[in-house]
Scaffold this active site. Structure first.
Site, PDB file in Angstrom:
ATOM      1  N   GLU A 196      -7.586  -2.357  -2.436  1.00 41.30           N
ATOM      2  CA  GLU A 196      -6.739  -1.559  -1.536  1.00 41.30           C
ATOM      3  C   GLU A 196      -5.869  -0.538  -2.261  1.00 41.30           C
ATOM      4  O   GLU A 196      -5.861   0.649  -1.920  1.00 41.30           O
ATOM      5  CB  GLU A 196      -5.835  -2.482  -0.710  1.00 41.30           C
ATOM      6  CG  GLU A 196      -6.607  -3.382   0.218  1.00 41.30           C
ATOM      7  CD  GLU A 196      -5.698  -4.147   1.168  1.00 41.30           C
ATOM      8  OE1 GLU A 196      -4.710  -3.592   1.656  1.00 41.30           O
ATOM      9  OE2 GLU A 196      -5.987  -5.334   1.417  1.00 41.30           O
TER      10      GLU A 196
ATOM     11  N   HIS B  25      -8.225  -1.256   5.808  1.00 41.75           N
ATOM     12  CA  HIS B  25      -8.540  -2.577   6.354  1.00 41.75           C
ATOM     13  C   HIS B  25      -9.067  -3.459   5.216  1.00 41.75           C
ATOM     14  O   HIS B  25      -9.909  -3.010   4.435  1.00 41.75           O
ATOM     15  CB  HIS B  25      -9.587  -2.450   7.472  1.00 41.75           C
ATOM     16  CG  HIS B  25      -9.904  -3.755   8.093  1.00 41.75           C
ATOM     17  ND1 HIS B  25      -9.059  -4.368   9.005  1.00 41.75           N
ATOM     18  CD2 HIS B  25     -10.947  -4.598   7.907  1.00 41.75           C
ATOM     19  CE1 HIS B  25      -9.572  -5.538   9.351  1.00 41.75           C
ATOM     20  NE2 HIS B  25     -10.715  -5.703   8.711  1.00 41.75           N
TER      21      HIS B  25
ATOM     22  N   ASN C 274      -6.473   4.663   7.990  1.00 42.33           N
ATOM     23  CA  ASN C 274      -6.056   3.257   8.013  1.00 42.33           C
ATOM     24  C   ASN C 274      -6.751   2.552   6.857  1.00 42.33           C
ATOM     25  O   ASN C 274      -7.827   2.972   6.425  1.00 42.33           O
ATOM     26  CB  ASN C 274      -6.474   2.612   9.337  1.00 42.33           C
ATOM     27  CG  ASN C 274      -6.062   1.147   9.408  1.00 42.33           C
ATOM     28  OD1 ASN C 274      -4.932   0.786   9.064  1.00 42.33           O
ATOM     29  ND2 ASN C 274      -6.976   0.282   9.841  1.00 42.33           N
TER      30      ASN C 274
ATOM     31  N   LEU D  56       1.106  -3.053  12.357  1.00 48.04           N
ATOM     32  CA  LEU D  56       0.539  -4.048  13.266  1.00 48.04           C
ATOM     33  C   LEU D  56       0.976  -3.838  14.713  1.00 48.04           C
ATOM     34  O   LEU D  56       1.445  -4.769  15.367  1.00 48.04           O
ATOM     35  CB  LEU D  56       0.920  -5.457  12.806  1.00 48.04           C
ATOM     36  CG  LEU D  56       0.333  -5.881  11.460  1.00 48.04           C
ATOM     37  CD1 LEU D  56       0.840  -7.265  11.078  1.00 48.04           C
ATOM     38  CD2 LEU D  56      -1.190  -5.863  11.494  1.00 48.04           C
TER      39      LEU D  56
ATOM     40  N   ASN E 190       0.839  -1.208   0.000  1.00 43.50           N
ATOM     41  CA  ASN E 190       0.000   0.000   0.000  1.00 43.50           C
ATOM     42  C   ASN E 190       0.872   1.257   0.000  1.00 43.50           C
ATOM     43  O   ASN E 190       0.543   2.240  -0.672  1.00 43.50           O
ATOM     44  CB  ASN E 190      -0.961  -0.007   1.189  1.00 43.50           C
ATOM     45  CG  ASN E 190      -2.145  -0.918   0.936  1.00 43.50           C
ATOM     46  OD1 ASN E 190      -3.026  -0.593   0.145  1.00 43.50           O
ATOM     47  ND2 ASN E 190      -2.152  -2.088   1.555  1.00 43.50           N
TER      48      ASN E 190
HETATM   49  C1  GRF Z   1      -3.178  -4.864   3.908  1.00 41.54           C
HETATM   50  O1  GRF Z   1      -3.995  -5.950   3.599  1.00 41.54           O
HETATM   51  C2  GRF Z   1      -3.921  -3.818   4.676  1.00 41.54           C
HETATM   52  O2  GRF Z   1      -5.262  -3.731   4.315  1.00 41.54           O
HETATM   53  C3  GRF Z   1      -3.794  -4.326   6.087  1.00 41.54           C
HETATM   54  O3  GRF Z   1      -2.515  -4.886   6.157  1.00 41.54           O
HETATM   55  C4  GRF Z   1      -2.063  -5.267   4.861  1.00 41.54           C
HETATM   56  C5  GRF Z   1      -0.778  -4.549   4.597  1.00 41.54           C
HETATM   57  O4  GRF Z   1      -0.191  -4.927   3.381  1.00 41.54           O
HETATM   58  N1  GRF Z   1      -4.080  -3.287   7.042  1.00 41.54           N
HETATM   59  P1  GRF Z   1       1.031  -4.104   2.806  1.00 41.54           P
HETATM   60  O5  GRF Z   1       2.105  -4.077   3.883  1.00 41.54           O
HETATM   61  O6  GRF Z   1       0.559  -2.718   2.450  1.00 41.54           O
HETATM   62  O7  GRF Z   1       1.499  -4.871   1.594  1.00 41.54           O
END
Ligand code: GRF
Length: 209
Positions: A183, A112, A110, A93, A14
């Protein structure tokens, strides 16, 4: 110029979508000014380095157990140093506290990987979300971008995008499709709307103006 700070713990795909959005001109007058991770090995840190973005690691274990306020303050120091106006949690996380949330109220988002309020909240992170979606048997899932409040995954919703379940989906396949189809698209859309001052928050409802 909107300076963006991105918080990551893992792959950072992301983060990459936002970096690409800046590079290809979709996000005008925006800059990813800093990336912060709580994990040394987060690949998102490599992505930052490749793109000459300052990157920091702020480890929970370097703080007294339960001292979330000091952790928040350490994050705020870095974000302020880089004059960040919008904070993006992108697979971050670790628990942050009220100090950070209040400081960036309505300026922290954020993403999700489900359609909130389904499959979200405590225990719903990473692949677990997609496992639960498939177990339940819903036919539609997706992703949600929301403002961050004190309650996990419960802040005002900015954008959602649906993704349809397919017969041969596994949690891994679904996770990948939700990222690709939802996303990476909606996170940069939300940032664009924010940067253009087009998000109006009325209580728990966000209107695009
Ligand atoms: C994604 O699925 C996001 O929605 C969630 O954690 C994941 C992160 O993926 N909160 P990345 O590190 O952006 O590849």
């Amino acid at each position: 110029m909107l300076k963006i700070g991105v918080l990551v713990s893992g792959g950072g795909s992301n983060l990459q979508a936002i970096i690409d959005g800046v590079k290809d001109g979709y996000l005008k007058d925006c800059e990813v000014a800093v990336v912060i991770s709580n994990v040394d090995s987060a690949y998102g840190l490599e992505r930052a380095k490749t793109n000459n973005i300052p990157a920091y690691v702020v480890r929970k274990k370097d703080f007294q157990k339960g001292d979330i306020e000091s952790y928040d303050k350490a994050l705020i120091d870095i974000l302020e140093k880089h004059e960040v106006g919008l904070v993006l949690m992108a697979g971050f996380l670790t628990i942050v506290g009220t100090t950070l949330v209040k400081k960036y109220e309505n300026r922290m988002m954020n993403i999700h990987p489900s359609l909130i309020p389904s499959f979200c909240g405590a225990g719903y992170y990473g692949l677990k979300v997609h496992e639960k979606v498939l177990e339940y048997g819903v036919k539609v899932t997706g992703a949600t971008v929301h403002f961050v409040t004190d309650e996990p995954d419960a802040g005002p919703i900015i954008i959602q995008k649906a993704v349809y379940i397919q017969n041969d989906d596994t949690p891994e396949i679904l996770q990948k499709r939700v990222m690709e189809e939802a996303e990476w698209i909606i996170y940069k859309e939300a940032v664009k709307l924010f940067s253009e001052n087009r998000l109006k928050i009325e209580g728990n409802v966000v209107k695009v103006i």
